[in-house]
Design a protein around this motif. Structure first.
Motif, PDB file in Angstrom:
ATOM      1  N   ARG A  52      19.199 -21.657  21.763  1.00  9.01           N
ATOM      2  CA  ARG A  52      18.732 -22.612  22.772  1.00  9.01           C
ATOM      3  C   ARG A  52      17.213 -22.622  22.849  1.00  9.01           C
ATOM      4  O   ARG A  52      16.589 -23.687  22.862  1.00  9.01           O
ATOM      5  CB  ARG A  52      19.321 -22.271  24.141  1.00  9.01           C
ATOM      6  CG  ARG A  52      18.872 -23.253  25.225  1.00  9.01           C
ATOM      7  CD  ARG A  52      18.759 -22.668  26.593  1.00  9.01           C
ATOM      8  NE  ARG A  52      17.932 -21.466  26.606  1.00  9.01           N
ATOM      9  CZ  ARG A  52      17.988 -20.568  27.576  1.00  9.01           C
ATOM     10  NH1 ARG A  52      18.803 -20.700  28.581  1.00  9.01           N
ATOM     11  NH2 ARG A  52      17.198 -19.507  27.539  1.00  9.01           N
ATOM     12  N   ASP A  53      16.604 -21.449  22.884  1.00  8.04           N
ATOM     13  CA  ASP A  53      15.146 -21.355  22.991  1.00  8.04           C
ATOM     14  C   ASP A  53      14.454 -21.958  21.764  1.00  8.04           C
ATOM     15  O   ASP A  53      13.435 -22.646  21.903  1.00  8.04           O
ATOM     16  CB  ASP A  53      14.707 -19.903  23.183  1.00  8.04           C
ATOM     17  CG  ASP A  53      15.136 -19.344  24.527  1.00  8.04           C
ATOM     18  OD1 ASP A  53      15.489 -20.133  25.440  1.00  8.04           O
ATOM     19  OD2 ASP A  53      15.128 -18.102  24.676  1.00  8.04           O
ATOM     20  N   ALA A  54      15.005 -21.713  20.591  1.00  4.88           N
ATOM     21  CA  ALA A  54      14.422 -22.277  19.367  1.00  4.88           C
ATOM     22  C   ALA A  54      14.561 -23.792  19.356  1.00  4.88           C
ATOM     23  O   ALA A  54      13.617 -24.510  19.015  1.00  4.88           O
ATOM     24  CB  ALA A  54      15.082 -21.669  18.134  1.00  4.88           C
ATOM     25  N   LEU A  55      15.730 -24.283  19.747  1.00  2.47           N
ATOM     26  CA  LEU A  55      15.927 -25.734  19.816  1.00  2.47           C
ATOM     27  C   LEU A  55      14.972 -26.362  20.821  1.00  2.47           C
ATOM     28  O   LEU A  55      14.459 -27.457  20.607  1.00  2.47           O
ATOM     29  CB  LEU A  55      17.377 -26.067  20.182  1.00  2.47           C
ATOM     30  CG  LEU A  55      18.411 -25.834  19.087  1.00  2.47           C
ATOM     31  CD1 LEU A  55      19.819 -25.986  19.650  1.00  2.47           C
ATOM     32  CD2 LEU A  55      18.198 -26.772  17.909  1.00  2.47           C
ATOM     33  N   LYS A  56      14.721 -25.642  21.910  1.00  5.10           N
ATOM     34  CA  LYS A  56      13.806 -26.153  22.940  1.00  5.10           C
ATOM     35  C   LYS A  56      12.402 -26.334  22.364  1.00  5.10           C
ATOM     36  O   LYS A  56      11.712 -27.293  22.693  1.00  5.10           O
ATOM     37  CB  LYS A  56      13.776 -25.177  24.123  1.00  5.10           C
ATOM     38  CG  LYS A  56      13.275 -25.793  25.412  1.00  5.10           C
ATOM     39  CD  LYS A  56      13.256 -24.782  26.555  1.00  5.10           C
ATOM     40  CE  LYS A  56      14.649 -24.521  27.065  1.00  5.10           C
ATOM     41  NZ  LYS A  56      14.654 -23.659  28.262  1.00  5.10           N
ATOM     42  N   LYS A  57      11.978 -25.437  21.465  1.00  2.63           N
ATOM     43  CA  LYS A  57      10.668 -25.553  20.815  1.00  2.63           C
ATOM     44  C   LYS A  57      10.632 -26.745  19.859  1.00  2.63           C
ATOM     45  O   LYS A  57       9.603 -27.406  19.724  1.00  2.63           O
ATOM     46  CB  LYS A  57      10.336 -24.275  20.035  1.00  2.63           C
ATOM     47  CG  LYS A  57      10.035 -23.087  20.905  1.00  2.63           C
ATOM     48  CD  LYS A  57       9.787 -21.866  20.049  1.00  2.63           C
ATOM     49  CE  LYS A  57       9.582 -20.625  20.902  1.00  2.63           C
ATOM     50  NZ  LYS A  57       9.440 -19.418  20.082  1.00  2.63           N
ATOM     51  N   ILE A  58      11.757 -26.995  19.196  1.00  3.37           N
ATOM     52  CA  ILE A  58      11.826 -28.080  18.217  1.00  3.37           C
ATOM     53  C   ILE A  58      12.001 -29.427  18.898  1.00  3.37           C
ATOM     54  O   ILE A  58      11.310 -30.394  18.595  1.00  3.37           O
ATOM     55  CB  ILE A  58      12.979 -27.837  17.219  1.00  3.37           C
ATOM     56  CG1 ILE A  58      12.741 -26.544  16.437  1.00  3.37           C
ATOM     57  CG2 ILE A  58      13.135 -29.023  16.272  1.00  3.37           C
ATOM     58  CD1 ILE A  58      13.958 -26.047  15.666  1.00  3.37           C
ATOM     59  N   ASN A  59      12.965 -29.478  19.825  1.00  7.31           N
ATOM     60  CA  ASN A  59      13.285 -30.717  20.536  1.00  7.31           C
ATOM     61  C   ASN A  59      14.041 -30.352  21.812  1.00  7.31           C
ATOM     62  O   ASN A  59      15.220 -29.987  21.746  1.00  7.31           O
ATOM     63  CB  ASN A  59      14.133 -31.628  19.644  1.00  7.31           C
ATOM     64  CG  ASN A  59      14.431 -32.965  20.287  1.00  7.31           C
ATOM     65  OD1 ASN A  59      14.504 -33.090  21.503  1.00  7.31           O
ATOM     66  ND2 ASN A  59      14.630 -33.976  19.463  1.00  7.31           N
ATOM     67  N   PRO A  60      13.389 -30.434  22.973  1.00  5.98           N
ATOM     68  CA  PRO A  60      14.032 -30.041  24.226  1.00  5.98           C
ATOM     69  C   PRO A  60      15.366 -30.752  24.493  1.00  5.98           C
ATOM     70  O   PRO A  60      16.290 -30.148  25.031  1.00  5.98           O
ATOM     71  CB  PRO A  60      12.995 -30.397  25.298  1.00  5.98           C
ATOM     72  CG  PRO A  60      11.691 -30.343  24.584  1.00  5.98           C
ATOM     73  CD  PRO A  60      11.985 -30.817  23.182  1.00  5.98           C
ATOM     74  N   ALA A  61      15.474 -31.999  24.072  1.00  4.02           N
ATOM     75  CA  ALA A  61      16.734 -32.728  24.269  1.00  4.02           C
ATOM     76  C   ALA A  61      17.862 -32.097  23.448  1.00  4.02           C
ATOM     77  O   ALA A  61      19.016 -32.054  23.895  1.00  4.02           O
ATOM     78  CB  ALA A  61      16.563 -34.197  23.907  1.00  4.02           C
ATOM     79  N   ALA A  62      17.532 -31.601  22.268  1.00  3.27           N
ATOM     80  CA  ALA A  62      18.526 -30.939  21.423  1.00  3.27           C
ATOM     81  C   ALA A  62      19.028 -29.663  22.088  1.00  3.27           C
ATOM     82  O   ALA A  62      20.222 -29.352  22.035  1.00  3.27           O
ATOM     83  CB  ALA A  62      17.941 -30.636  20.051  1.00  3.27           C
ATOM     84  N   ALA A  63      18.124 -28.933  22.717  1.00  3.23           N
ATOM     85  CA  ALA A  63      18.514 -27.703  23.420  1.00  3.23           C
ATOM     86  C   ALA A  63      19.465 -28.018  24.569  1.00  3.23           C
ATOM     87  O   ALA A  63      20.480 -27.337  24.754  1.00  3.23           O
ATOM     88  CB  ALA A  63      17.268 -26.979  23.936  1.00  3.23           C
ATOM     89  N   GLU A  64      19.148 -29.057  25.317  1.00  7.97           N
ATOM     90  CA  GLU A  64      20.022 -29.460  26.426  1.00  7.97           C
ATOM     91  C   GLU A  64      21.395 -29.880  25.917  1.00  7.97           C
ATOM     92  O   GLU A  64      22.424 -29.511  26.495  1.00  7.97           O
ATOM     93  CB  GLU A  64      19.394 -30.611  27.210  1.00  7.97           C
ATOM     94  CG  GLU A  64      18.286 -30.181  28.140  1.00  7.97           C
ATOM     95  CD  GLU A  64      17.769 -31.343  28.976  1.00  7.97           C
ATOM     96  OE1 GLU A  64      18.599 -32.151  29.443  1.00  7.97           O
ATOM     97  OE2 GLU A  64      16.545 -31.419  29.160  1.00  7.97           O
ATOM     98  N   GLU A  65      21.412 -30.645  24.844  1.00  3.68           N
ATOM     99  CA  GLU A  65      22.673 -31.113  24.271  1.00  3.68           C
ATOM    100  C   GLU A  65      23.504 -29.944  23.751  1.00  3.68           C
ATOM    101  O   GLU A  65      24.725 -29.908  23.925  1.00  3.68           O
ATOM    102  CB  GLU A  65      22.392 -32.114  23.141  1.00  3.68           C
ATOM    103  CG  GLU A  65      23.635 -32.742  22.561  1.00  3.68           C
ATOM    104  CD  GLU A  65      24.289 -33.752  23.477  1.00  3.68           C
ATOM    105  OE1 GLU A  65      25.456 -34.107  23.195  1.00  3.68           O
ATOM    106  OE2 GLU A  65      23.674 -34.203  24.460  1.00  3.68           O
ATOM    107  N   PHE A  66      22.852 -28.972  23.131  1.00  4.52           N
ATOM    108  CA  PHE A  66      23.553 -27.787  22.620  1.00  4.52           C
ATOM    109  C   PHE A  66      24.258 -27.059  23.756  1.00  4.52           C
ATOM    110  O   PHE A  66      25.450 -26.738  23.654  1.00  4.52           O
ATOM    111  CB  PHE A  66      22.572 -26.850  21.898  1.00  4.52           C
ATOM    112  CG  PHE A  66      23.169 -25.522  21.530  1.00  4.52           C
ATOM    113  CD1 PHE A  66      24.167 -25.441  20.560  1.00  4.52           C
ATOM    114  CD2 PHE A  66      22.753 -24.363  22.153  1.00  4.52           C
ATOM    115  CE1 PHE A  66      24.741 -24.211  20.223  1.00  4.52           C
ATOM    116  CE2 PHE A  66      23.313 -23.136  21.822  1.00  4.52           C
ATOM    117  CZ  PHE A  66      24.304 -23.055  20.856  1.00  4.52           C
ATOM    118  N   ILE A  67      23.548 -26.814  24.837  1.00  5.93           N
ATOM    119  CA  ILE A  67      24.144 -26.096  25.967  1.00  5.93           C
ATOM    120  C   ILE A  67      25.260 -26.923  26.592  1.00  5.93           C
ATOM    121  O   ILE A  67      26.328 -26.398  26.930  1.00  5.93           O
ATOM    122  CB  ILE A  67      23.067 -25.703  27.005  1.00  5.93           C
ATOM    123  CG1 ILE A  67      22.115 -24.668  26.392  1.00  5.93           C
ATOM    124  CG2 ILE A  67      23.699 -25.187  28.282  1.00  5.93           C
ATOM    125  CD1 ILE A  67      22.772 -23.366  25.940  1.00  5.93           C
TER     126      ILE A  67
END
Length: 81
Positions: A52-67
């Motif tokens: 999640r933290d890595a995705l947040k660095k790459i694309n915050p929307a991707a991190a939200e979608e993952f969770i």
């Protein structure tokens, strides 16, 4: 295997993030990401947070979608009052 791998594969596809990009951002080997995405091995709980933290660095929307995909939509599980 698990929900985390399915959620991760979907998010990487949707947002055009390569397994290598995620691995580099997480400072882990690409084979680890490959194992999660292909559901060979489930990431442990701490690793889910690192993803999640890595995705947040790459694309915050991707991190939200993952969770969201990983945890599911909790509103659907609740019964009406």
């Amino acid at each position: 295997m698990g929900k985390a791998g399915k959620a991760l594969k979907q998010v990487l596809d949707i947002y055009g993030i390569s397994q290598n990009k995620l691995a580099v951002t997480m400072e882990t080997g690409r084979p680890n990401v490959h194992r999660w995405v292909n559901e060979i091995r489930d990431p442990v709980a701490d690793t889910v947070l690192e993803i999640r933290d890595a995705l947040k660095k790459i694309n915050p929307a991707a991190a939200e979608e993952f969770i969201k995909l990983y945890l599911g939509d909790t509103d659907d599980d609740e019964e009406p009052a």
